[in-house]
Structures are given as structure tokens and as C-alpha cells.
Design a protein around this motif. Structure first.
Motif, PDB file in Angstrom:
ATOM      1  N   ASP A 149     -67.389   4.090 104.897  1.00  0.00           N
ATOM      2  CA  ASP A 149     -66.333   3.342 104.432  1.00  0.00           C
ATOM      3  C   ASP A 149     -66.423   1.941 104.446  1.00  0.00           C
ATOM      4  OD1 ASP A 149     -64.708   5.793 105.130  1.00  0.00           O
ATOM      5  OD2 ASP A 149     -64.053   5.053 107.122  1.00  0.00           O
ATOM      6  N   ILE A 150     -67.445   1.481 105.287  1.00  0.00           N
ATOM      7  CA  ILE A 150     -67.739  -0.071 105.262  1.00  0.00           C
ATOM      8  C   ILE A 150     -68.576  -0.214 103.813  1.00  0.00           C
ATOM      9  CG2 ILE A 150     -68.870  -2.106 106.145  1.00  0.00           C
ATOM     10  CD1 ILE A 150     -66.500  -1.110 107.666  1.00  0.00           C
ATOM     11  N   TYR A 151     -69.307   0.803 103.423  1.00  0.00           N
ATOM     12  CA  TYR A 151     -69.994   0.460 102.240  1.00  0.00           C
ATOM     13  C   TYR A 151     -69.062   0.463 101.224  1.00  0.00           C
ATOM     14  CZ  TYR A 151     -73.085   1.494  98.343  1.00  0.00           C
ATOM     15  OH  TYR A 151     -73.691   1.705  96.985  1.00  0.00           O
ATOM     16  N   ASP A 152     -67.874   1.306 101.083  1.00  0.00           N
ATOM     17  CA  ASP A 152     -66.943   1.449 100.054  1.00  0.00           C
ATOM     18  C   ASP A 152     -65.973   0.179 100.045  1.00  0.00           C
ATOM     19  OD1 ASP A 152     -63.975   2.413  99.573  1.00  0.00           O
ATOM     20  OD2 ASP A 152     -65.295   3.389  98.370  1.00  0.00           O
ATOM     21  N   LEU A 153     -65.931  -0.079 100.941  1.00  0.00           N
ATOM     22  CA  LEU A 153     -64.998  -1.729 101.065  1.00  0.00           C
ATOM     23  C   LEU A 153     -65.895  -2.754 100.553  1.00  0.00           C
ATOM     24  CD1 LEU A 153     -63.206  -1.253 104.469  1.00  0.00           C
ATOM     25  CD2 LEU A 153     -62.366  -1.070 102.188  1.00  0.00           C
ATOM     26  N   LEU A 154     -67.225  -2.745 100.815  1.00  0.00           N
ATOM     27  CA  LEU A 154     -68.069  -3.895 100.364  1.00  0.00           C
ATOM     28  C   LEU A 154     -68.454  -3.728  99.004  1.00  0.00           C
ATOM     29  CD1 LEU A 154     -70.345  -4.483 103.566  1.00  0.00           C
ATOM     30  CD2 LEU A 154     -68.306  -5.900 102.632  1.00  0.00           C
ATOM     31  N   LEU A 155     -68.457  -2.524  98.525  1.00  0.00           N
ATOM     32  CA  LEU A 155     -68.983  -2.148  97.400  1.00  0.00           C
ATOM     33  C   LEU A 155     -67.989  -2.825  96.162  1.00  0.00           C
ATOM     34  CD1 LEU A 155     -71.065  -0.720  95.313  1.00  0.00           C
ATOM     35  CD2 LEU A 155     -69.681   1.140  95.575  1.00  0.00           C
ATOM     36  N   PHE A 156     -66.716  -2.819  96.392  1.00  0.00           N
ATOM     37  CA  PHE A 156     -65.900  -3.517  95.440  1.00  0.00           C
ATOM     38  C   PHE A 156     -66.091  -4.693  95.322  1.00  0.00           C
ATOM     39  CE2 PHE A 156     -61.967  -5.591  94.444  1.00  0.00           C
ATOM     40  CZ  PHE A 156     -61.234  -4.877  93.096  1.00  0.00           C
ATOM     41  N   THR A 157     -66.293  -5.580  96.341  1.00  0.00           N
ATOM     42  CA  THR A 157     -66.647  -7.092  96.256  1.00  0.00           C
ATOM     43  C   THR A 157     -67.851  -7.494  95.481  1.00  0.00           C
ATOM     44  OG1 THR A 157     -67.564  -7.101  98.379  1.00  0.00           O
ATOM     45  CG2 THR A 157     -65.169  -7.485  98.456  1.00  0.00           C
ATOM     46  N   ILE A 158     -68.741  -6.200  95.755  1.00  0.00           N
ATOM     47  CA  ILE A 158     -70.108  -6.751  94.852  1.00  0.00           C
ATOM     48  C   ILE A 158     -70.121  -6.362  93.483  1.00  0.00           C
ATOM     49  CG2 ILE A 158     -72.486  -5.728  94.595  1.00  0.00           C
ATOM     50  CD1 ILE A 158     -72.314  -5.323  97.827  1.00  0.00           C
ATOM     51  N   VAL A 159     -69.259  -5.365  93.207  1.00  0.00           N
ATOM     52  CA  VAL A 159     -69.142  -4.972  91.304  1.00  0.00           C
ATOM     53  C   VAL A 159     -67.629  -5.014  91.053  1.00  0.00           C
ATOM     54  CG1 VAL A 159     -71.022  -2.937  91.813  1.00  0.00           C
ATOM     55  CG2 VAL A 159     -68.513  -2.431  92.072  1.00  0.00           C
ATOM     56  N   LYS A 160     -66.826  -6.292  91.795  1.00  0.00           N
ATOM     57  CA  LYS A 160     -65.622  -6.095  91.364  1.00  0.00           C
ATOM     58  C   LYS A 160     -65.605  -6.825  89.876  1.00  0.00           C
ATOM     59  CE  LYS A 160     -64.085 -10.090  92.999  1.00  0.00           C
ATOM     60  NZ  LYS A 160     -63.332 -11.128  93.959  1.00  0.00           N
ATOM     61  N   LYS A 161     -66.305  -7.899  89.488  1.00  0.00           N
ATOM     62  CA  LYS A 161     -66.054  -8.469  88.250  1.00  0.00           C
ATOM     63  C   LYS A 161     -66.376  -7.345  87.043  1.00  0.00           C
ATOM     64  CE  LYS A 161     -67.569 -12.162  85.005  1.00  0.00           C
ATOM     65  NZ  LYS A 161     -68.290 -13.462  85.165  1.00  0.00           N
ATOM     66  N   ALA A 162     -67.474  -6.787  87.248  1.00  0.00           N
ATOM     67  CA  ALA A 162     -68.096  -5.929  86.240  1.00  0.00           C
ATOM     68  C   ALA A 162     -67.326  -4.704  86.076  1.00  0.00           C
ATOM     69  CB  ALA A 162     -69.371  -5.311  86.545  1.00  0.00           C
ATOM     70  N   SER A 163     -66.626  -4.105  87.251  1.00  0.00           N
ATOM     71  CA  SER A 163     -65.707  -2.936  87.145  1.00  0.00           C
ATOM     72  C   SER A 163     -64.343  -3.344  86.636  1.00  0.00           C
ATOM     73  CB  SER A 163     -65.729  -2.364  88.596  1.00  0.00           C
ATOM     74  OG  SER A 163     -65.073  -3.034  89.447  1.00  0.00           O
ATOM     75  N   VAL A 164     -63.742  -4.338  86.993  1.00  0.00           N
ATOM     76  CA  VAL A 164     -62.540  -4.813  86.458  1.00  0.00           C
ATOM     77  C   VAL A 164     -62.613  -5.010  84.958  1.00  0.00           C
ATOM     78  CG1 VAL A 164     -60.577  -6.266  86.871  1.00  0.00           C
ATOM     79  CG2 VAL A 164     -61.772  -5.469  88.845  1.00  0.00           C
ATOM     80  N   LEU A 165     -63.465  -5.675  84.526  1.00  0.00           N
ATOM     81  CA  LEU A 165     -63.738  -6.127  83.138  1.00  0.00           C
ATOM     82  C   LEU A 165     -63.997  -4.813  82.430  1.00  0.00           C
ATOM     83  CD1 LEU A 165     -65.869  -9.240  83.104  1.00  0.00           C
ATOM     84  CD2 LEU A 165     -63.197  -9.130  82.526  1.00  0.00           C
ATOM     85  N   ALA A 166     -64.441  -3.852  82.907  1.00  0.00           N
ATOM     86  CA  ALA A 166     -64.723  -2.548  82.149  1.00  0.00           C
ATOM     87  C   ALA A 166     -63.512  -1.687  82.004  1.00  0.00           C
ATOM     88  CB  ALA A 166     -65.644  -1.791  82.991  1.00  0.00           C
ATOM     89  N   VAL A 167     -62.462  -1.948  82.744  1.00  0.00           N
ATOM     90  CA  VAL A 167     -61.278  -1.361  82.892  1.00  0.00           C
ATOM     91  C   VAL A 167     -60.291  -2.141  81.999  1.00  0.00           C
ATOM     92  CG1 VAL A 167     -61.611   0.249  84.505  1.00  0.00           C
ATOM     93  CG2 VAL A 167     -60.471  -1.776  84.862  1.00  0.00           C
ATOM     94  N   GLY A 168     -60.241  -3.085  81.159  1.00  0.00           N
ATOM     95  CA  GLY A 168     -59.699  -3.762  80.410  1.00  0.00           C
ATOM     96  C   GLY A 168     -59.169  -5.044  80.708  1.00  0.00           C
ATOM     97  N   ALA A 169     -59.684  -5.455  81.618  1.00  0.00           N
ATOM     98  CA  ALA A 169     -59.101  -7.030  82.322  1.00  0.00           C
ATOM     99  C   ALA A 169     -59.912  -7.928  81.393  1.00  0.00           C
ATOM    100  CB  ALA A 169     -59.467  -7.081  83.782  1.00  0.00           C
ATOM    101  N   THR A 170     -59.508  -9.277  81.136  1.00  0.00           N
ATOM    102  CA  THR A 170     -60.176 -10.468  80.728  1.00  0.00           C
ATOM    103  C   THR A 170     -60.519 -11.139  81.708  1.00  0.00           C
ATOM    104  OG1 THR A 170     -57.818 -11.200  80.145  1.00  0.00           O
ATOM    105  CG2 THR A 170     -58.712  -9.828  78.465  1.00  0.00           C
TER     106      THR A 170
END
Length: 185
Positions: A77-98
Motif C-alpha cells: 500500500d505504501i509503495y503504491d502511494l509513493l510510486l505515483f509521486t515517483i513516476v507522476k510526470k512520466a505517467s501523466v504525460l504518457a496518457v495525454g497530458a501536456t
């Protein structure tokens, strides 16, 4: 150069590399998700009956099966919550954000996850009182595992937010049920 700035540049470089890898080969992301969540699901299938049968026998050992399952669930659970903050930029840009919408889109995603945590804590808490902590523990693990698996196939920011909401529901159930189950031993 300031140490914090160097770390920030290194994190951005890591995010860019993860984005390149994700674009090159989606199989890597799928294998990573499978590797991350398959042991939990397999453990659920193998250990559920054993845990259900030993619920009346209180163990004096600190390392009982319930404690280990709850600790592993809490770690994921903690890994899951922290993982988003680590890969936030790459993952959000990959789904169409600018770059212009990156902050708004990532804030939307994390807010939906936090809303899922809030609602999930209440819903799973009530279910834990009625159906038992162990059932809630395994049900919530299955829910957030499925949500995280589906996250690997999303195409838009809205789909990302909904998957994180469902994952938040499951995360809250595991956190509450695991902690309560261990405290009742």
C-alpha cells in the motif's frame, strides 16, 4: 549547485527514462505489474483457507500468518502511494497530458485517489465489522490489485483518475483491516 536541485534533476531524468521505456515496450510495464501483484494474488489463493481455519486459534508468536500478510499488504500500500509521486510526470504525460496541464492533471488524479481512500476506509470498516476482518483484508487486496493491473491499460487522464479512485478504495480497506486484525490478535 544545490543538492536538492541535483536530486530534482536526477528524478526528472528518471521520469524521462521511464517514459521512453514505456513508449518503447508496453510489455515491460505489464511484466512489472504482473511481478508486483501476482505474488499477492497467489498468496491469497493459497493462504485464505489456512487463515480462515486458524482464526479461532490465537498465536502467541509475533510472526503469525495474519501479521505477515498485514505487513506485506501495508508495505505494498505504501509503495503504491509513493510510486505515483515517483513516476507522476512520466505517467501523466504518457496518457495525454501536456506540460501546461501536468500539475492540474496530476492533482486531479491524486485527489481522486485520496477520495477513494476516504470512502474506502468508511465502507471497508463497516464491512469489516459485519463480515470479518480477514474477508475484508483479502477483498480489498483483490480490489486494489485489479485496479492497479487495469491502470496499465489506461489511455486518458480521466481513466487514470478513476483507476486511482478504485485503487484508493482498496488501499483503505487493506490499511484498516490489516491494522485492526493485527491489533485483535
Amino acid at each position: 549547485m544545490d543538492e536538492k536541485y541535483k536530486n530534482y534533476l536526477n528524478m526528472n531524468h528518471l521520469n524521462e527514462e521511464l517514459l521512453k521505456i514505456g513508449k518503447r515496450n508496453k510489455k515491460i510495464a505489464f511484466k512489472f505489474l504482473l511481478l508486483l501483484y501476482f505474488p499477492g494474488l497467489l498468496g491469497f489463493l493459497v493462504k485464505r483457507k489456512k487463515l480462515m481455519n486458524t482464526s479461532s486459534n490465537k498465536s502467541s508468536s509475533v510472526f503469525s500468518i495474519a501479521v505477515i500478510v498485514a505487513a506485506l499488504g501495508y508495505f505494498v500500500d505504501i509503495y503504491d502511494l509513493l510510486l505515483f509521486t515517483i513516476v507522476k510526470k512520466a505517467s501523466v504525460l504518457a496518457v495525454g497530458a501536456t506540460d501546461a496541464t501536468l500539475l492540474a492533471d496530476s492533482t486531479k488524479i491524486i485527489n481522486w485517489q485520496m477520495l477513494g481512500l476516504l470512502i474506502g476506509g468508511i465502507v471497508w470498516g463497516v464491512l469489516g465489522d459485519k463480515k470479518g476482518r480477514l474477508s475484508v483484508l483479502f477483498g480489498s487486496i483483490i480490489l486494489y490489485s485489479a485496479a492497479n493491473f487495469i491502470t496499465g491499460f489506461i489511455q486518458t487522464v480521466d481513466q487514470y483518475a478513476w483507476c486511482r479512485f478504485v485503487a484508493g478504495l482498496g488501499l483503505a480497506g487493506e490499511l484498516g483491516a490489516g491494522i485492526t486484525l493485527v491489533s485483535e490478535l
